[in-house]
Design a protein around this motif. Structure first.
Motif, PDB file in Angstrom:
ATOM      1  N   CYS A  31      25.169  34.027  42.162  1.00 31.15           N
ATOM      2  CA  CYS A  31      25.803  34.811  43.228  1.00 31.15           C
ATOM      3  C   CYS A  31      24.746  35.324  44.227  1.00 31.15           C
ATOM      4  N   CYS A  34      24.916  39.521  44.167  1.00 24.33           N
ATOM      5  CA  CYS A  34      24.434  40.354  43.060  1.00 24.33           C
ATOM      6  C   CYS A  34      23.500  39.571  42.121  1.00 24.33           C
ATOM      7  N   CYS A  53      30.501  40.656  40.365  1.00 24.28           N
ATOM      8  CA  CYS A  53      30.837  41.526  41.500  1.00 24.28           C
ATOM      9  C   CYS A  53      32.154  41.135  42.147  1.00 24.28           C
TER      10      CYS A  53
HETATM   11 ZN   LIG Z   1      28.096  38.645  42.399  1.00 23.26          ZN
END
Ligand SMILES: [Zn+2]
Length: 293
Positions: A31, A34, A53
């Motif tokens: 990701c 995050c 997230c």
């Molecule tokens: Zn994330």
């Protein structure tokens, strides 16, 4: 990689995305918000859902390809065309080659140049290092100067570019746009300390006063252009060749390079020069566009 190879290797959008995913993540999506690798692949447009997230993302998030509406194949073609154009490629030409609007071509080329920037940590230059400065841009019309004399150097409206290059085979170059007021002995010494391995290198310059007192920093040879152009190894031919490449590119392809963008053009020429022997320059440039090299 030339454009035929791009067509062959990346015929479809999904081929481009798979390649970007491989280069950016090596197989495990992470990701970009995050940095968690706990994600679920969504089938639509090769997107991923972050289970940490709770956002969804694609491989282009936070890269030079972010939020592009253009097929990625056009981007790959642009990278190939720019890398293979030894003297640079004008936005107008790129627009024709990619069959896109000129403004789009210009935006893409600036993004690719961003990837070619000199931001990375660089090793200090060493061995015989030639240093020189050159001036780029239009002169003011003759009538603006009293006495019909064109001033040179500090008196012109041109922009200075300072550069240094290792003379050895395969040597590296560093060049940057400078401020006129920084062209003095003190700032030049600071630049030399910053970019050259002063314990090992030998500096070669012309007799410009900005290079005076360089002997305090490292061994220094000066060329006297008035007396004899090449005296043994005291010449600056390597950096002068680089300047002529840069100038031919800028004059021939870009006509009026806005001074605001000059640093990016200089970076582009340095990048092409420094990676001229790289086995996969296309891959390196894509990786840098993704922020992973
Ligand atoms: Zn994330």
């Amino acid at each position: 990689m030339d454009i035929l190879e791009v067509f062959k290797k990346f015929p479809k959008q999904e081929d481009c995305i798979s390649y970007l995913e491989q280069v950016r993540w090596g197989g495990t999506p992470r990701c970009p918000y995050c940095h968690s690798d706990n994600s679920t692949s969504l089938s639509a447009e090769q997107r991923h859902h972050c289970n940490n997230c709770n956002t969804s993302y694609s491989v282009t998030v936070k890269t030079i390809f972010h939020q592009t509406h253009l097929p990625l194949q056009k981007w790959f073609l642009a990278v190939s065309l720019i890398l293979n154009a030894k003297k640079g490629i004008a936005a107008r030409q790129l627009a024709r080659d990619l069959d896109v609007h000129r403004n789009t071509a210009w935006r893409i080329s600036m993004k690719v140049r961003e990837a070619m920037g000199q931001k990375e940590h660089r090793e200090l230059l060493t061995g015989m290092v030639e240093m020189d400065e050159t001036w780029i841009g239009a002169r003011k019309p003759r009538h603006e100067f009293p006495g019909d004399k064109h001033p040179r150097g500090l008196g012109t409206s041109k922009t200075p570019v300072v550069g240094m290059v290792e003379r050895e085979d395969g040597g590296q170059v560093y060049a940057k746009v400078a401020k006129k007021q920084d062209l003095n002995a003190k700032k030049t010494r600071a630049l030399v300390r910053d970019r050259i391995d002063t314990g090992e290198a030998v500096l070669v310059t012309d007799e410009n006063s900005i290079y005076l007192l360089m002997r305090d920093v490292l061994p220094h040879k000066m060329v006297n252009h008035k007396v004899w152009y090449v005296a043994g190894d005291a010449h600056t031919n390597t950096i002068e060749s680089f300047w002529s490449l840069l100038k031919r590119g800028i004059v021939g392809q870009f006509h009026k390079v806005s001074l605001r963008h000059l640093p990016r053009y200089v970076d582009e020429f340095c990048y092409r020069y420094n990676h001229r022997r790289h086995a996969d320059l296309f891959g390196l440039t894509i990786a840098r566009g993704l922020g992973v090299a």
